[in-house]
Design an enzyme around this catalytic site. Structure first.
Site, mmCIF file in Angstrom:
data_model
loop_
_atom_site.group_PDB
_atom_site.id
_atom_site.type_symbol
_atom_site.label_atom_id
_atom_site.label_comp_id
_atom_site.label_asym_id
_atom_site.label_seq_id
_atom_site.Cartn_x
_atom_site.Cartn_y
_atom_site.Cartn_z
ATOM 1 N N TYR A 264 -15.802 1.224 -6.661
ATOM 2 C CA TYR A 264 -16.958 1.919 -5.759
ATOM 3 C C TYR A 264 -17.955 1.593 -6.810
ATOM 4 O O TYR A 264 -18.882 2.262 -6.556
ATOM 5 C CB TYR A 264 -16.763 3.392 -5.656
ATOM 6 C CG TYR A 264 -15.343 3.241 -4.368
ATOM 7 C CD1 TYR A 264 -16.464 3.642 -3.073
ATOM 8 C CD2 TYR A 264 -14.061 3.538 -5.052
ATOM 9 C CE1 TYR A 264 -14.959 3.242 -2.107
ATOM 10 C CE2 TYR A 264 -13.508 4.039 -3.706
ATOM 11 C CZ TYR A 264 -13.960 3.570 -2.497
ATOM 12 O OH TYR A 264 -13.217 3.253 -0.974
ATOM 13 N N SER B 155 -10.721 5.757 -3.995
ATOM 14 C CA SER B 155 -11.348 6.868 -4.726
ATOM 15 C C SER B 155 -11.021 8.550 -5.611
ATOM 16 O O SER B 155 -11.646 8.754 -5.923
ATOM 17 C CB SER B 155 -11.702 7.326 -3.316
ATOM 18 O OG SER B 155 -10.108 7.936 -2.302
ATOM 19 N N ARG C 182 -10.680 9.382 2.709
ATOM 20 C CA ARG C 182 -10.331 10.478 3.447
ATOM 21 C C ARG C 182 -11.347 11.333 3.985
ATOM 22 O O ARG C 182 -11.900 11.374 4.682
ATOM 23 C CB ARG C 182 -8.584 10.925 3.755
ATOM 24 C CG ARG C 182 -8.186 9.523 3.923
ATOM 25 C CD ARG C 182 -6.592 10.689 3.509
ATOM 26 N NE ARG C 182 -5.589 9.265 3.334
ATOM 27 C CZ ARG C 182 -4.578 10.013 3.014
ATOM 28 N NH1 ARG C 182 -3.488 11.025 3.125
ATOM 29 N NH2 ARG C 182 -3.330 8.659 3.077
ATOM 30 N N LYS D 205 -2.338 -1.005 -3.769
ATOM 31 C CA LYS D 205 -2.895 -0.503 -3.656
ATOM 32 C C LYS D 205 -2.012 0.979 -3.839
ATOM 33 O O LYS D 205 -1.366 0.896 -3.232
ATOM 34 C CB LYS D 205 -4.066 -0.266 -2.434
ATOM 35 C CG LYS D 205 -4.489 1.065 -2.262
ATOM 36 C CD LYS D 205 -6.244 0.697 -0.915
ATOM 37 C CE LYS D 205 -6.138 1.154 -0.368
ATOM 38 N NZ LYS D 205 -6.727 2.140 1.026
ATOM 39 N N GLU E 91 7.759 -6.800 0.886
ATOM 40 C CA GLU E 91 6.472 -6.142 1.871
ATOM 41 C C GLU E 91 5.254 -7.951 1.416
ATOM 42 O O GLU E 91 4.975 -8.480 2.578
ATOM 43 C CB GLU E 91 5.581 -5.437 1.483
ATOM 44 C CG GLU E 91 5.977 -4.174 1.880
ATOM 45 C CD GLU E 91 6.065 -4.025 3.291
ATOM 46 O OE1 GLU E 91 5.124 -4.755 3.940
ATOM 47 O OE2 GLU E 91 5.984 -2.853 3.589
ATOM 48 N N LYS F 54 0.836 -1.208 -0.143
ATOM 49 C CA LYS F 54 0.095 0.109 0.593
ATOM 50 C C LYS F 54 0.611 1.677 -0.131
ATOM 51 O O LYS F 54 1.672 1.650 1.269
ATOM 52 C CB LYS F 54 -0.973 0.311 1.064
ATOM 53 C CG LYS F 54 -1.534 1.074 1.132
ATOM 54 C CD LYS F 54 -2.776 1.420 2.351
ATOM 55 C CE LYS F 54 -3.940 2.186 2.778
ATOM 56 N NZ LYS F 54 -4.499 2.034 3.546
#
Ligand code: PBG
Length: 336
Positions: A323, A284, A213, A258, A243, A203
């Site tokens: 979304y 977003s 946010r 992400k 990671e 991320k």
């Protein structure tokens, strides 16, 4: 690719593109409802729907309305939803302890959704940012540093409370070190060895998260502060493999990359390197960009959204948080 030795005019690649049936036959990847996860923003109250200014077309829903929405998503055959809380400012504290309240907003949402729509998968975010007064994903030390190990202890409790509520998949999105192993351990110790972990393994500290946010109300608390001491540097790609390797060793069942579209190279590398379930998040800011592209032309808007999701599939995504999931599932069901 093996070079065939055949070339123009014997070979004409346009031949396979001439008719729609041909294009369908040679299609390499396809988008289906089963690839899609719908994120949902949950708020307190009853029968409440609140438009999110930063994300036109997306709302925060009280739990009762979220249950109705999830029932609809289940009918559309969307396999899972991701829940994100927008709690009142008065419940936010420096240590974010509302996150572990067994009767907290998300814990209750999980229980209600489980009761009414038992078949759909419930994914909950593990991180403190919706609950902290400063908007960070962890707790702050005296010098303002995000304390890794103390944060992980709270994340373990948050995970346990959500597993108890009935969440199917826990998705740590906080980027603390070592949290996957610690969360796996506390789940196993308490009899939740069948709860899955979807690690936001790679991320990035991205400015594409801005509208989110605002949606959960952490933007104003965060102010001009950033998350660069725990989220990854957008310059790095090898580090993403590192990671992911650590999270897999610690017990992650699935990994997330992400943001999405600007990071398809990372998605592809991770998928090709580890061949494990690899998810991507169309975040977003990406939503907003696509939403603004063809405001007056629904046909083109639909095409560009489907294209964007198909690109995730081509790069190797097994599932996509978007979304747009609900709308896309409706289009896939009724293509005309
Ligand atoms: C928080 C979290 C974020 C997103 C999902 N979980 C924001 C952040 O890290 O600041 C972003 C999602 C989006 O932008 O759509 N742990």
């Amino acid at each position: 690719m093996i070079f065939t030795g055949r070339r123009f005019p014997t070979t004409r690649l346009r031949r396979n593109r001439r008719r729609s049936f041909l294009r369908e036959l040679v299609q390499e990847v396809r988008l289906s409802c089963s690839d899609l996860v719908q994120p949902i923003f949950i708020m307190e109250g009853n029968n409440k729907e609140e438009a999110i200014k930063s994300m036109p077309g997306v709302s925060r829903l009280s739990v009762d309305l979220a249950v109705e929405k999830v029932a609809h998503l289940n009918q559309l055959k969307i396999p899972a939803v991701g829940l994100f809380p927008a709690i009142g400012q008065e419940k936010k504290t420096a240590d974010g302890l509302e996150a572990i309240n067994p009767n907290g907003l998300i814990q209750n949402a999980v229980k209600k959704i489980k009761d009414s729509v038992p078949d759909i998968g419930i994914i909950t975010d593990i991180a403190l940012d919706p609950y902290t007064s400063h908007g960070h994903d962890g707790i702050l030390g005296e010098d303002g540093e995000i304390l890794n190990d103390k944060t992980v202890e709270i994340l373990q409790e948050q995970s346990l409370s959500l597993a108890r509520a009935g969440a199917d998949i826990l998705a740590p999105s906080d980027m603390m070190d070592g949290r996957i192993g610690k969360i796996r351990a506390i789940l196993d110790k308490n009899g939740y060895e069948n709860v899955n972990l979807l690690s936001y393994a790679a991320k990035y500290a991205s400015t594409f998260y801005g509208p989110f946010r605002d949606a959960i109300g952490s933007g104003t608390s965060l102010g001009r502060s950033d998350k660069k001491t725990y989220q990854m540097d957008p310059s790095n790609s090898n580090e993403a493999l590192w990671e992911v390797a650590l999270d897999l060793e610690e017990g992650a069942d699935m990994v997330m990359i992400k943001p999405g579209l600007p990071y398809l190279d990372i998605l592809k590398r991770v998928k090709e390197t580890y061949s494990v379930p690899t998810f991507a998040y169309q975040v977003s800011g990406e939503y907003l960009m696509l939403k603004n592209l063809y405001p007056e032309e629904p046909e083109l808007e639909r095409e560009v959204i489907v294209e964007s999701l198909l690109c995730f599939k081509r790069a190797g995504a097994d599932a996509i948080f978007s979304y747009f999931s609900e709308r896309v599932a409706e289009w896939l069901k009724n293509p005309n």
